[in-house]
Design a protein around this motif. Structure first.
Motif, PDB file in Angstrom:
ATOM      1  N   LEU A  62       0.808  -1.227   0.000  1.00 27.28           N
ATOM      2  CA  LEU A  62       0.000   0.000   0.000  1.00 27.28           C
ATOM      3  C   LEU A  62       0.841   1.276   0.000  1.00 27.28           C
ATOM      4  CD1 LEU A  62      -2.797  -0.970   2.543  1.00 27.28           C
ATOM      5  CD2 LEU A  62      -3.032  -0.749   0.077  1.00 27.28           C
ATOM      6  N   ARG A  92       4.068   3.474  -4.802  1.00 27.41           N
ATOM      7  CA  ARG A  92       3.343   4.261  -5.807  1.00 27.41           C
ATOM      8  C   ARG A  92       2.770   3.346  -6.880  1.00 27.41           C
ATOM      9  NH1 ARG A  92       4.964   9.713  -6.544  1.00 27.41           N
ATOM     10  NH2 ARG A  92       4.982   9.423  -8.783  1.00 27.41           N
ATOM     11  N   LYS A  93       1.721   3.805  -7.543  1.00 27.59           N
ATOM     12  CA  LYS A  93       1.153   3.037  -8.649  1.00 27.59           C
ATOM     13  C   LYS A  93       2.116   3.016  -9.835  1.00 27.59           C
ATOM     14  CE  LYS A  93      -3.792   3.740  -7.809  1.00 27.59           C
ATOM     15  NZ  LYS A  93      -5.036   4.305  -8.369  1.00 27.59           N
ATOM     16  N   ARG A 103      -0.018   6.870  -3.097  1.00 31.03           N
ATOM     17  CA  ARG A 103      -1.019   6.026  -2.444  1.00 31.03           C
ATOM     18  C   ARG A 103      -1.114   6.370  -0.955  1.00 31.03           C
ATOM     19  NH1 ARG A 103      -0.862  -0.046  -4.225  1.00 31.03           N
ATOM     20  NH2 ARG A 103      -3.085   0.136  -3.846  1.00 31.03           N
TER      21      ARG A 103
END
Length: 353
Positions: A316, A319-320, A337
């Motif tokens: 979590l 970062r994406k 995130r």
């Protein structure tokens, strides 16, 4: 080794594969011993370093430091870690011996090292620590069970200090040294109120949902941390402005940092802000730990069997990877995130769960 292990997962009874794996292990062990990649070899490596400092560091302490370094390196060697993190100068905050017979040791209420002697200072209201010291003075006996080769034996021992760990902490700008006594024995009971029954916990990013037979609630984690997190943000902004002012050569016109090796100059103001930021982080950690422990004690009153949903907090905070475009605005979506919330609230902190 990995290829053989994967094959064994599919066919665990294959004697040829078991024999190959054992042979590979023995060969790798021989190579490690040949090139001195063992824990005891690390004790030899540290000798010239100890001599460089005039042998002022106790031999047992130097060997324990070498063992810590070896444990980190061995994780990389055996594929359990991706990289080795080296401790920078002034970052080593603790050291310890092997026994209570040499180096730093505890004797009759005093921390002793060679000719130095310092009395152990205890808080008068700290009943937990006072009770342990009473057990040490009386040499209270205790027993524990040890299982070896399928046989369980009861071993008799007495409360004693196994070794002393010296810990350095910077509190309100002053360096303080603390002695951690590693003691053989059972910890005293804290007389907590313990409940009975099943309790379900759903830990989120900044909250925890509790479901018990007598209570259902949604609790915010480390609520008081918010107050300091704002101060941390403002201090970091001041530090960034100061750093950019004194080091314009390290930044592009658009404000991004240049690649490659750089030389940084830090002003006196920046150093004061850095010390201030360090103190904010220390306070935040203390508040967070106290808040989690208080919550844990409250949860213990609700039951004795806890069911917790597994959560991958490590994933979590990343970062994406994919770049997404908002349908409404047509702009790129942020890849950020939950790293900041996880850093402030620490839902995975072990002292609580």
């Amino acid at each position: 080794m990995k290829a053989v292990s994967k094959k064994l997962e599919k066919d665990e009874q294959n004697k040829a594969l078991i024999k190959d794996k054992k042979q590979i292990k023995d060969d790798l062990k021989t190579l490690r011993e040949k090139y001195h990649l063992t824990e005891y070899s690390s004790h030899v490596w540290v000798k010239p370093i100890r001599e460089h400092f005039g042998n002022r560091v106790n031999a047992a302490v130097a060997q324990k430091i070498a063992t810590r370094a070896w444990n980190t390196f061995s994780r990389k060697l055996f594929g359990k870690a991706k990289k080795v993190r080296f401790i920078r100068k002034d970052e080593m905050d603790s050291f310890e011996g092997k026994t209570n017979k040499t180096g730093w040791r505890y004797i009759d209420g005093n921390i002793v090292y060679k000719d130095l002697q310092s009395p152990l200072i205890l808080k008068k209201k700290d009943q937990y620590a006072l009770e342990i010291i009473r057990h040490l003075e009386k040499k209270t006996e205790f027993s524990f069970k040890v299982t070896s080769k399928g046989e369980t034996k009861t071993v008799q021992d007495f409360y004693r200090v196994k070794y002393v760990r010296i810990v350095k902490k910077e509190i309100r700008g002053k360096v303080r040294l603390f002695a951690d006594l590693v003691i053989a024995g059972y910890p005293p009971s804290k007389n907590r109120k313990l409940g009975k029954g099943k309790v379900g916990l759903d830990i989120g990013i900044s909250t925890v949902a509790v479901s018990a037979l007598t209570k259902v609630s949604l609790v915010n984690l480390a609520e008081q941390v918010k107050e300091i997190s704002r101060e941390i943000t403002l201090t970091q902004r001041k530090m960034d402005r100061s750093k950019r002012t004194t080091n314009p050569q390290n930044f592009h016109v658009d404000g991004t940092i240049k690649k490659g090796k750089k030389y940084w100059v830090f002003s006196t103001r920046y150093k004061k802000l850095r010390a201030k930021l360090k103190e904010f982080h220390r306070k935040q950690a203390v508040i967070r730990t106290l808040s989690h422990r208080t919550l844990a004690n409250r949860l213990l009153e609700l039951g004795d069997t806890f069911y917790i949903e597994t959560m991958n907090f490590k994933a979590l905070q990343k970062r994406k990877k994919e770049t997404e475009v908002s349908v409404k605005t047509g702009k790129y979506k942020r890849k950020k995130r939950f790293g900041k919330s996880l850093g402030h609230r620490a839902p995975a902190k072990r002292c609580c769960w």
